[in-house]
Structure formats: structure tokens, C-alpha cells
Design an enzyme around this catalytic site. Structure first.
Site, PDB file in Angstrom:
ATOM      1  N   CYS A  63       3.231   0.442  -4.527  1.00 38.84           N
ATOM      2  CA  CYS A  63       3.790  -0.836  -4.080  1.00 38.84           C
ATOM      3  C   CYS A  63       5.040  -0.748  -3.199  1.00 38.84           C
ATOM      4  CB  CYS A  63       3.997  -1.800  -5.234  1.00 38.84           C
ATOM      5  SG  CYS A  63       4.156  -1.053  -6.839  1.00 38.84           S
TER       6      CYS A  63
ATOM      7  N   ARG B 180       2.306  11.046 -11.606  1.00 41.06           N
ATOM      8  CA  ARG B 180       3.078  10.559 -12.751  1.00 41.06           C
ATOM      9  C   ARG B 180       3.235  11.691 -13.744  1.00 41.06           C
ATOM     10  NH1 ARG B 180       0.214   4.637 -13.831  1.00 41.06           N
ATOM     11  NH2 ARG B 180       0.571   3.872 -11.708  1.00 41.06           N
TER      12      ARG B 180
ATOM     13  N   ASP C 211      -5.907   0.900  -4.818  1.00 40.65           N
ATOM     14  CA  ASP C 211      -4.915  -0.152  -4.928  1.00 40.65           C
ATOM     15  C   ASP C 211      -5.101  -1.204  -3.840  1.00 40.65           C
ATOM     16  OD1 ASP C 211      -2.701  -1.272  -6.060  1.00 40.65           O
ATOM     17  OD2 ASP C 211      -1.448   0.518  -5.825  1.00 40.65           O
TER      18      ASP C 211
ATOM     19  N   HIS D 259      -2.564  -4.728  -2.370  1.00 37.99           N
ATOM     20  CA  HIS D 259      -1.524  -5.728  -2.596  1.00 37.99           C
ATOM     21  C   HIS D 259      -1.939  -6.978  -1.844  1.00 37.99           C
ATOM     22  CE1 HIS D 259       0.701  -1.862  -3.155  1.00 37.99           C
ATOM     23  NE2 HIS D 259       0.775  -2.447  -4.328  1.00 37.99           N
TER      24      HIS D 259
END
Length: 643
Positions: free
Chosen positions: A335, A364, A384, A386
Site C-alpha cells: 500500500c 514479512r 493486491d 487498491h
RNA sequence: GCCCACGUAGCUCAGUCGGCAGAGCGUAUCCUUGGUAAGGAUAAGGUCACCGGUUCAAUCCCGGUCGUGGGCUCCA
């Protein structure tokens, strides 16, 4: 003295004296149903068979075969486990021992961990307790007496549980033979009612799930009414092992993990084919729905992560590096990069909803003990996107995403469950913002008539979310898709759009994934199909098997024809017999095998064999060609989900 | 990260109560040209995860590290 009137299953009425227990009534009902009553419900609440019934009680009887039944007898089995442990290791302290899906566990505080040999001994003792058929009795005392009693016994975990109960609580405990345990019940009437038991594993577990408290020894087990049911259960576990994506991934040469990169998977050529097919399909479906695609960098300046809130809320999961003496972070989410792209332009409300997709590689730092094949890794590609929009577009747009997820899951034959997660303890933003965001998600789900479960406090730190949990062939679920509403990121990055009034406004933003991560989704696919992928995903779609050297040239000609149509085809021209080549092609789960020899060369046909149905006889090359193309285009699923 | 178990050939696994390391599959070469789930022969392949300790001698016993598996916690 008042009478209690009960309507029995055959609609006859029976009168009881007041003070009658649900057990006595259950006995009558059970006789009529021909079933063993093991517990009862009064006004919808599970109670023990010794509980007294009043005239206005609504009664339900639990038998072995009713949904709550297994919980009751597995809970009793966990007491039998605790009793056996106490007999063999008197110094061990008891924590808790509930029934769980397919079994039960009991947590113990011990000075020495249990060994596999201990488990065997405990199992034998448990069978002895079952053989003794000890009556299970319920007792009630006041809180003060309970505290005194467990103090005497030195059971400090039980004491802690009691102390958490209200002052005026009536405390129940259960006894069976010499054993007693704090417990709300209900239980089976006696230990002999438990059928077949099996202890499955021993593991560490934190007292009350808190890693700051002590580590306890947890023994897992399962129990069934009969040996046959236990056997069936163990066979289901074996089937799950056979489908394990780590095993199949190795056998089919799809991916590997190396000591040099724990949690960082390597994809082999065949695994890449599946990945690429998945990604291409994803791109096609998203372009159709008005998504644009971008790619943002993996490493970005620390200041960006401070601004996004990840520094404060997600740092312990992030990797850091230094470039030209400046702090950088490897992105754990896509993001913030997306925010920078948004801010490059001035946006008009006319451009909304603005859908920006990214197959983004994130890293991560997950705890080493949580890594699991492709399902839980340290670097993965999120599918992903947005979406920036007006507040009035939220519900519509979320519905669009739900529809997209539904369509894409359907292609693979997945069933799924939906969960709505609300504000966690560690969260940005005000309660009002969260309430509004949560209600929007809820509204989208409700207006589509979706059924979903609410997970309190399970949201992301920047917003509430809808999660999609995929069910695999044997009923296990995995979290994949997610839709997260975010009022925070636009605020932090001061995102704006120009409204119809010519003024600047704050857009609403949604993060969403469908696959979740390509890695996890592939892992689930492998287990779902047990490696026998639908043709469109199969690394090798067609294998041609020449019978002898003189047939290789003909095989190559057919190969070229199929290859020209983007069909993934190879020729097994090794010096082996057809039987052997078929055996290997079958093991590789190749959907189509073509045998070519003298007969085929003469007729210009091929002999077709399919993975699912075996020998299919002779077919013209042209006909086969069309068949495969149609199969690939249809994304048809093979009929492998029959376990 | 925490608890328990495990780590032997490319793969699946034997084995050594401390004394030169084993099988099957796979691979390579040769023979065989065979019609729907394993044709035959020969050969190559291992610092027994890594580092230290005990011992005349360690793959084996002890300690540590790394990794894997099952859980806890966490999560796409």
C-alpha cells in the site's frame, strides 16, 4: 407438590414429580428413540444429566449421534486422559482439557516433558479406566469451598480459574473413581461409555494462550464410539498426508525450500508454469473489470514506513537494510508504494472508482515456528489491488470485489466461508471511523445475502476486513482473499480528489486480494487437486509415447502441431517400454497421453489415454487437438474431489 | 520466538548398544525396439546438517548452532 409434564417424541405426555432430573427424562426418551442419552439441554444450554427440570423448561436430549454428542464424550475422554496421567504421574498439575474438532486435549504442568513411551503408558491406563467403567458424578459447591478444596490439592491452575469466577458462583466439579476435576460439564454417565481412544501427539502450549506465561505440556488425542470410526478418522488423516502440498510439490518438481532460505520458496520450471497461468488468469479477469496494473519497488525509504504507520504497528515483522547510509525497509505490504503513485496525479471524482492492481512481492519476518511449506512463508506475492472511491461508492464496489472473488473461486471448484473482522486492540483511527467502516462492509455482505461469521478484534491495524476462507477437498479451511477498508492511509498520506464542487476531498480506499498470496493459493490448489491439476494448469498437458524408435519422428510431428497451438506437450522418447512410460506419466498426473506406433502411423490417428479414465482407444489427431484446446479453454476441473 | 520430536546418497528410508556406511527408486553407460501402470546388465553417488566436547577411535554419547515436522502464539 407440583407436577412436571413432558411431551415425549411419540407425542405422548408423561407426568413427573418435581425434582426430576433431565437424566431420568432422557432415559425415557432414549428408550423410545433407541439411543443412548449422554447429556441434555435446558432452554438451549448444555447441562448435566443430574440437573433438575422445572415445568417451563424447554428440554433437548443429546445423544451420541447429535451434533453436540462428540463434544460431550470427547470432553469425558479428556478427563480420562487427565485421570490416567494423575495415576502415572501424581506430581503433575492439571490445567485445562476441552473437546476440540475431532478430539480433545489436556494441558499439564510437569517438571519433565512427556515422552512417546509415556504416551503409550498413558493410553494403556486410559483403556483401563474405560474398562473399569467408573461412574462420572457431578457435584456442586460454593466458591469458597472450591478454593479451599483445590488449595488442599495444590492445583494452582484450577485455583486461578476459580478465582476468576464471580464471588457468588456455584462451582461444579466432576469425579470418576479417585479422580476429581473442576469442570462445568456435561459428561457421559460413566467412563465405560467411551469407545475407541487414541493419543495423537504431545506439544507445548502456553497457559491461557499467553506466551508470557508458562509453557505447559499438551497431550492431544481423539476418541470415537467404535473402532471403525476411529479407523476411518485415522484414514482421513492419512489422506490429508497424501495430499500434503509439500510432498506433492517435491514429487511433481514444482518448488523447493532450502536451509539457506527458510520460508523463502524456490519455484521450479513446472511450478512457474502454474504460477504464470494463475497470474495470467488473474490479469485477464482484472482487466475485464476495469483494473489497471502497476508494480512498485521492494525496498523503500524508512520515512515512508513511518508515515504509513507500519513503523509503529508492523516493525517486528519487517526486514530492514541500509542504502547510502539511509534506512530502508523491504516492503511487507504494497500500500505505501501505491500511495506514492496515487499522489503523483490530481484525481477527479469522475475517475472513481480507481482500481489499481499489483502482483506485489512482499517480505514479512514471520516467527520461525510458524513457517509451513507454501502456506506460511516469509516472502510471497500478493494479488493486491487498491481501489480509491467516493464514500457513496463503497458498498457497490465491495460487492464488485465479492462477486469477483466468488467467480474466481468457483473456477477452481472451491467452496468458501466468509468472515468479518472488527477493530483489534492495536489500531489506528477513532472508534467512529471503525464503526462506519465496519458497517459498510456489513451492509455490502447483508445486501448480497452472504452468510458470514464475525471475528471480533481480528481486523488489520488500519481497518476492518472481510476474509475469504477456502475449503479444500477434505474440509480444511485456509484464509485467502481479503477486503480491507482503510480510512487511515488516505489520511496519513493526505490523499485527495477534486469533487463536483471543485474542492479537494478525502477518497476512501480499499485493499483487497483474491488469491491472497500466489504461494498459499498454489499450496491449496495442490492439496485440493492432489496434484492432478485441471488441464489449463497442468505443467505438461499432453505426453506423446512412441512405442519404438521408428515412431519418434511421427510423435515429433504431432508434438509440433500441438505446440503451435500453445499446448504444453512433450515426447517420452526414452528407450523404455510403453507400460513404463504410462506409469511415469500417470505418476506425473499428466492429463493426456498419446500412444503412437505402427497402427497410428498408418492411420494418421493417435491412441488416447487419459489420466482419469485410462485407455480411450483410437482418435484422429485433429479431433484430439480440438478436444484439448476446448478442455484448456473451459478450465474444467477433473473429478478428483471424491474423498 | 516458545515446547516436543527429527536431520544418513538426488528421492524414500534401513543401520551402527562407539570400530572402513546400506537398500530400493532415480541417474549414467550398454543390451533389448518392446502396444497401455515397473525388460535386463554394469557403474557412478555420502565430511551420516554444521561447530565444539568426551574417547585410542564419534554418523552413533554430551553441549551448542542451523534446518525440518507436530503444536502454541501469529497470519496472506
Amino acid at each position: 407438590m407440583s407436577k412436571i409434564i413432558i411431551t415425549l417424541p411419540d407425542q405422548s405426555k408423561k407426568e413427573y414429580e418435581s425434582g426430576v432430573t433431565i437424566g431420568e427424562i432422557a432415559y425415557d426418551i432414549g428408550k423410545r428413540l433407541g439411543k443412548d442419552a449422554i447429556a441434555g439441554k435446558i432452554n438451549g444450554k448444555l447441562v448435566d444429566l443430574k440437573t433438575e427440570v422445572c415445568n417451563d423448561s424447554e428440554i433437548e436430549i443429546i445423544t451420541f449421534s447429535s451434533p453436540e454428542g462428540p463434544d460431550v464424550f470427547r470432553h469425558t475422554t479428556s478427563h480420562i486422559l487427565a485421570q490416567a496421567v494423575k495415576r502415572l504421574f501424581p506430581e503433575v498439575q492439571l490445567a485445562i482439557g476441552p473437546a476440540i474438532d475431532d478430539g480433545y486435549y489436556y494441558d499439564f504442568a510437569t517438571s519433565q516433558p512427556f515422552t512417546p513411551e509415556d504416551l503409550e503408558k498413558i493410553e494403556l491406563e486410559m483403556n483401563e479406566i474405560i474398562r473399569q467403567d467408573l461412574p462420572v458424578e457431578r457435584h456442586e459447591i460454593c466458591r469458597a469451598d472450591a478454593i479451599r478444596m483445590f488449595q488442599e490439592k495444590g492445583e494452582k491452575y484450577k485455583l486461578e480459574l476459580i478465582e476468576d469466577l464471580p464471588e457468588d458462583a456455584q462451582i461444579s466439579y466432576y469425579t470418576q473413581g479417585e479422580f476429581m476435576d473442576l469442570c462445568a460439564g456435561p459428561h457421559l454417565p460413566s467412563t465405560g461409555k467411551v469407545g475407541a481412544i487414541k493419543l495423537t501427539s504431545v506439544a507445548g502450549a502456553y497457559w491461557r494462550g499467553d506466551e508470557k506465561r508458562g509453557m505447559l505440556q499438551r497431550i492431544y488425542g481423539t476418541s470415537f464410539l467404535s473402532d471403525k470410526e476411529l479407523k476411518d478418522h485415522l484414514e482421513r488423516i492419512e489422506e490429508a498426508k497424501r495430499r500434503d502440498h509439500r510432498k506433492i510439490g517435491k514429487e511433481l518438481d514444482l518448488f523447493s525450500l532450502h536451509d539457506e532460505g527458510p520460508g523463502f520458496p524456490f519455484f521450479h520450471p513446472k511450478g512457474m508454469i502454474i504460477r504464470n497461468e494463475l497470474e495470467n488468469y488473474w490479469k485477464k479477469e482484472h482487466i475485464k473489470r476495469g483494473y489497471q496494473e502497476v508494480k512498485t519497488p521492494i525496498a523503500l525509504h524508512a520515512d515512508l514506513w513511518k508515515r504509513s504507520g507500519h513503523w509503529d504497528n508492523y516493525r517486528q515483522n519487517m526486514y530492514f537494510t541500509e542504502i547510502d547510509e539511509q534506512g530502508f525497509a523491504i516492503k511487507p505490504m504494497n500500500c505505501p508504494g501505491g500511495m506514492l503513485l496515487y499522489k503523483r496525479d490530481i484525481h477527479s471524482y469522475r475517475d472513481f472508482p480507481l482500481r489499481v492492481g499489483e502482483l506485489g512481492l512482499v517480505h514479512r519476518h514471520e516467527l520461525s515456528g510458524t513457517l509451513h511449506g507454501l502456506m506460511r512463508v516469509r516472502c510471497f506475492t500478493q494479488d493486491d489491488a487498491h481501489i480509491f472511491m467516493l464514500p457513496t461508492q463503497i458498498v457497490d464496489e465491495i460487492q464488485n470485489v465479492i462477486k469477483l472473488a466468488d467467480e474466481m473461486y468457483r473456477v477452481f471448484g472451491f467452496e468458501y466461508e466468509v468472515e468479518l473482522s472488527t477493530r483489534p486492540e492495536k489500531a489506528m483511527g477513532t472508534q467512529e471511523e471503525w464503526d462506519l467502516a465496519t458497517s459498510k462492509l456489513q451492509e455490502a455482505l447483508d445486501s448480497m445475502g452472504m452468510s458470514y461469521k464475525i471475528n471480533k478484534g481480528d481486523g488489520a491495524f488500519y481497518g476492518p476486513k472481510i476474509d475469504f476462507h477456502l475449503k479444500d477437498c477434505i474440509g480444511r479451511t485456509w484464509q485467502c482473499g481479503t477486503i480491507q477498508l482503510d480510512f487511515q492511509m488516505p489520511e496519513r498520506f493526505d490523499l485527495t480528489y477534486i469533487g463536483a464542487d471543485g474542492e479537494k476531498h478525502r477518497p476512501v480506499m480499499v485493499h483487497r486480494t483474491i488469491f491472497g498470496s500466489i504461494e498459499r493459493f498454489l499450496g491449496i490448489l495442490i492439496e485440493h487437486f492432489a496434484g492432478a491439476f485441471p488441464t489449463w494448469l497442468s505443467p505438461v498437458q499432453v505426453r506423446i509415447l512412441p512405442i519404438a524408435d521408428r515412431h519418434v519422428e511421427y510423435a515429433m510431428k504431432i508434438k509440433q502441431e500441438l505446440f503451435n497451438d500453445d499446448i504444453r506437450v512433450d515426447v517420452d522418447d526414452r528407450n523404455e517400454k510403453v507400460g513404463f512410460k504410462i506409469r511415469e506419466a500417470q505418476a506425473e498426473k499428466i492429463p493426456y497421453m498419446l500412444v503412437v506406433g505402427d497402427k497410428e502411423m498408418e492411420s494418421g490417428n493417435v491412441s488416447l489415454r487419459t489420466r482419469e479414465a485410462g485407455d480411450q482407444g483410437s482418435i484422429s489427431t485433429q479431433q484430439f487437438h480440438e478436444m484439448v484446446v476446448a478442455d484448456i479453454r473451459s478450465k474444467r476441473n477433473p473429478l478428483t474431489c471424491n474423498t
